[in-house]
Scaffold this motif. Structure first.
Motif, short mmCIF file in Angstrom:
data_model
loop_
_atom_site.label_atom_id
_atom_site.label_comp_id
_atom_site.label_asym_id
_atom_site.label_seq_id
_atom_site.Cartn_x
_atom_site.Cartn_y
_atom_site.Cartn_z
N ASN A 186 -38.70 9.36 -13.59
CA ASN A 186 -38.91 9.01 -12.19
C ASN A 186 -40.22 8.25 -12.03
O ASN A 186 -40.63 7.94 -10.93
CB ASN A 186 -38.92 10.26 -11.30
CG ASN A 186 -37.52 10.64 -10.84
OD1 ASN A 186 -36.58 9.86 -11.00
ND2 ASN A 186 -37.38 11.82 -10.28
N GLY A 187 -40.83 7.98 -13.17
CA GLY A 187 -42.05 7.17 -13.13
C GLY A 187 -41.69 5.70 -12.96
O GLY A 187 -40.52 5.33 -12.83
N GLY A 188 -42.70 4.83 -12.96
CA GLY A 188 -42.46 3.39 -12.80
C GLY A 188 -43.78 2.67 -12.64
O GLY A 188 -44.80 3.13 -13.17
N ARG A 204 -43.14 -1.05 -24.54
CA ARG A 204 -44.17 -1.37 -25.55
C ARG A 204 -45.21 -0.25 -25.60
O ARG A 204 -45.56 0.27 -26.66
CB ARG A 204 -44.85 -2.70 -25.23
CG ARG A 204 -44.11 -3.95 -25.68
CD ARG A 204 -44.99 -5.20 -25.62
NE ARG A 204 -45.42 -5.52 -24.27
CZ ARG A 204 -44.66 -6.18 -23.39
NH1 ARG A 204 -43.43 -6.56 -23.71
NH2 ARG A 204 -45.10 -6.45 -22.17
N LYS A 205 -45.63 0.16 -24.42
CA LYS A 205 -46.67 1.21 -24.35
C LYS A 205 -46.14 2.53 -24.91
O LYS A 205 -46.78 3.18 -25.74
CB LYS A 205 -47.11 1.39 -22.89
CG LYS A 205 -48.33 2.24 -22.71
CD LYS A 205 -48.89 2.15 -21.30
CE LYS A 205 -50.01 3.17 -21.13
NZ LYS A 205 -50.02 3.74 -19.77
N LEU A 206 -44.92 2.89 -24.52
CA LEU A 206 -44.33 4.15 -24.98
C LEU A 206 -44.14 4.13 -26.50
O LEU A 206 -44.38 5.12 -27.19
CB LEU A 206 -43.00 4.39 -24.28
CG LEU A 206 -43.07 4.84 -22.82
CD1 LEU A 206 -41.71 4.68 -22.13
CD2 LEU A 206 -43.54 6.30 -22.74
N SER A 207 -43.72 2.97 -27.03
CA SER A 207 -43.49 2.87 -28.48
C SER A 207 -44.78 3.16 -29.24
O SER A 207 -44.78 3.90 -30.22
CB SER A 207 -42.97 1.47 -28.81
OG SER A 207 -41.77 1.22 -28.12
N GLN A 214 -36.40 3.70 -15.67
CA GLN A 214 -37.44 4.25 -14.81
C GLN A 214 -36.94 4.25 -13.37
O GLN A 214 -35.87 3.71 -13.08
CB GLN A 214 -38.76 3.51 -14.99
CG GLN A 214 -38.69 2.02 -14.77
CD GLN A 214 -40.01 1.34 -15.11
OE1 GLN A 214 -41.05 1.98 -15.30
NE2 GLN A 214 -39.99 0.03 -15.19
N ALA A 215 -37.74 4.81 -12.46
CA ALA A 215 -37.25 5.09 -11.10
C ALA A 215 -36.60 3.87 -10.46
O ALA A 215 -35.54 3.97 -9.85
CB ALA A 215 -38.39 5.60 -10.25
N HIS A 216 -37.24 2.67 -10.61
CA HIS A 216 -36.71 1.51 -9.90
C HIS A 216 -35.72 0.67 -10.70
O HIS A 216 -35.17 -0.30 -10.18
CB HIS A 216 -37.85 0.63 -9.37
CG HIS A 216 -39.03 0.47 -10.28
ND1 HIS A 216 -39.03 -0.37 -11.37
CD2 HIS A 216 -40.23 1.09 -10.29
CE1 HIS A 216 -40.20 -0.29 -11.97
NE2 HIS A 216 -40.96 0.59 -11.34
N THR A 217 -35.46 1.06 -11.96
CA THR A 217 -34.52 0.27 -12.76
C THR A 217 -33.15 0.23 -12.09
O THR A 217 -32.46 -0.80 -12.11
CB THR A 217 -34.36 0.89 -14.16
OG1 THR A 217 -35.66 1.12 -14.72
CG2 THR A 217 -33.57 -0.02 -15.08
N GLU A 261 -39.97 -2.83 -17.33
CA GLU A 261 -39.38 -1.99 -18.38
C GLU A 261 -39.90 -2.39 -19.77
O GLU A 261 -40.25 -1.54 -20.58
CB GLU A 261 -37.85 -2.10 -18.34
CG GLU A 261 -37.18 -1.28 -17.24
CD GLU A 261 -37.36 -1.86 -15.84
OE1 GLU A 261 -37.11 -1.12 -14.87
OE2 GLU A 261 -37.79 -3.02 -15.72
N GLU A 262 -39.97 -3.70 -20.05
CA GLU A 262 -40.43 -4.14 -21.37
C GLU A 262 -41.85 -3.65 -21.63
O GLU A 262 -42.16 -3.08 -22.68
CB GLU A 262 -40.39 -5.66 -21.49
CG GLU A 262 -39.00 -6.26 -21.61
CD GLU A 262 -38.27 -6.24 -20.26
OE1 GLU A 262 -37.02 -6.36 -20.25
OE2 GLU A 262 -38.97 -6.04 -19.24
N GLU A 263 -42.72 -3.86 -20.62
CA GLU A 263 -44.13 -3.48 -20.79
C GLU A 263 -44.24 -1.98 -21.03
O GLU A 263 -44.96 -1.52 -21.93
CB GLU A 263 -44.94 -3.87 -19.56
CG GLU A 263 -46.43 -3.54 -19.68
CD GLU A 263 -47.21 -3.88 -18.42
OE1 GLU A 263 -48.28 -3.25 -18.19
OE2 GLU A 263 -46.73 -4.75 -17.64
N ARG A 264 -43.46 -1.19 -20.25
CA ARG A 264 -43.55 0.27 -20.41
C ARG A 264 -43.02 0.69 -21.77
O ARG A 264 -43.57 1.59 -22.40
CB ARG A 264 -42.77 0.97 -19.29
CG ARG A 264 -42.94 2.49 -19.26
CD ARG A 264 -44.28 2.93 -18.68
NE ARG A 264 -44.64 4.28 -19.04
CZ ARG A 264 -44.25 5.39 -18.41
NH1 ARG A 264 -43.41 5.31 -17.41
NH2 ARG A 264 -44.66 6.57 -18.80
#
Ligand code: G3P
Ligand code: MG
Length: 394
Positions: free
Chosen positions: A114-116, A125-128, A142-145, A120-123
């Motif tokens: 439910n985050g955002g 990369r960070k999560l990876s 994510q919430a707004h996808t 999506e790509e940027e998130r």
């Protein structure tokens, strides 16, 4: 002979370990885990955790029995991540599912948050980099996808997007297909007297897109992510809604215009960051807005809610999971989450299995969860092992 399930095990030294063919071991472990724990290995004096057994267990030839209809959806905050840091159990759980086993067996999983606030790509990369496992956009929601599924209705119309830093979410919304995207900072830059209590910072001023908003008929307001300036945003939401889209035009004839649609993407009242106690979420912002709007107009404003536990978001997630399970008609889907209100309630309603972990929002000291999960676990790694065991048995 009473055994303490949680106690650690004594196992033969590694070299001895490799002598035991995993399948045999896994078979035994799977069925008689308590027995093994108590009887055979205690004698050897080496201690390992149940999880290590799980890991070893799954790297054994026993994997073949793992049904190929299995897939996971992982919540992020309070399950994989707390604040900026990955939780230790997360790396273990994901790397194992990501084929980090000697058979390179990959078990499909998505991240469902439910985050955002960023693309999506940027998130991903960070999560990876945080999780040490490659996370691809086609396994990330994510919430707004989910708004990608409604953009057609608003593509060529002016919409107001709330939340996130500066105009980051304008770019995300344009990436989804919204063509006329404005922010509350744009409106403040157009007319500072609309909210005299906030002076635009240089950075904010650099992000604004100015236009004459007395000529912009907003068709919808989308709260993508947690607003940074609740007061400014609530003021402008009320202005846009009460003038049926054209700010400053409070004429009777307004009622000829279609009411402005209002969409929230995340209903969470609280969420778990790296602060000790849970933090207020977008759901708290919605309550604040509705309280003010009701005080001004006598009634709350109708709106659409997306995000977990809504059916729309779980349907969107199930569609993505099924893409990773081609040809599987009855997938076995597990949701692992820390919030009974969003993760567990939504998964239960979607007919998935749900596992509630105690590494985030849910605190068992406050009594049973508001929504009963299929199982409760200490953390995400234990949750994954339990699910694999269930699937083994099925
Ligand atoms: O703002 C994010 C929060 O509401 C919860 O995120 O990952 O736990 O669904 P998550
Ligand atoms: Mg969470």
């Amino acid at each position: 002979m009473a055994c303490d399930r949680q106690s650690s095990l004594k196992l033969p030294s590694y070299s001895k370990q490799s002598e035991i063919v995993p399948w045999q071991v896994s078979g035994m472990i799977h069925r008689n885990i308590d027995v093994i724990r108590c009887c055979s290995f205690l004698n050897h004096g080496k201690t390992v955790t149940a999880k290590q057994i799980g890991t070893r267990y799954l790297t054994g030839s026993g994997n073949a029995a793992l049904p190929s209809r299995l897939a996971f959806a992982f919540d992020i905050d309070g399950v994989l991540i707390r604040g900026k840091n990955a939780l230790p159990a997360a790396k273990e759980a994901l790397s194992m599912l990501d084929g980090n086993n000697k058979f390179g067996l990959k078990i499909p999983f998505i991240l469902l948050t439910n985050g955002g606030g960023v693309g999506e790509e940027e998130r991903c990369r960070k999560l990876s980099s945080q999780l040490g496992v490659q996370i691809h956009p086609e396994q990330f929601i994510q919430a707004h996808t989910v708004l990608k599924s409604v953009v057609n209705k608003y593509a060529d119309q002016p919409v107001l997007v709330l939340g996130g830093k500066g105009d980051t979410l304008r770019t995300v919304a344009e990436g989804y297909g919204f063509q006329q995207v404005y922010t509350t900072l744009d409106i403040l830059a157009w007319n500072a007297s609309i909210w005299p209590f906030h002076d635009l910072t240089q950075q904010e001023r650099a992000s604004v897109k100015t236009t004459d908003f007395s000529k912009i008929p907003f068709s919808a307001i989308f709260v993508f992510h947690d607003p940074r300036n609740w007061a400014l945003d609530i003021q402008i939401m009320c202005d846009v809604i009460q003038s049926r889209g054209v700010i400053g035009s409070y004429r009777e004839s307004n009622h000829m215009r279609k009411p402005v649609d209002l969409v929230f993407c995340n209903p969470d009242l609280i969420w778990q960051s790296d602060f000790e106690a849970p933090r207020m979420g977008q759901g708290a912002f919605k309550i604040a807005f509705q309280a003010v709007f009701q005080a001004l107009t006598g009634s709350t404003y109708p709106h659409t809610q997306f995000g977990k536990p809504t059916e729309a978001t779980y349907k969107f997630a199930e569609m993505m999971l099924k893409r990773h399970l081609p040809g599987v008609s009855t997938p076995s889907l597990y949701m692992i989450g820390d919030n009974p209100e969003s993760d567990i309630a939504g998964a239960n309603a979607a007919g998935w299995k749900s596992i509630l972990v105690r590494s985030g929002v849910y605190d068992s000291r406050h009594g049973p969860p508001s929504h009963q999960p299929t199982h409760e676990a200490e953390d995400v790694a234990e949750a994954v092992y339990w699910a694999l065991e269930q699937e083994m048995r099925s």
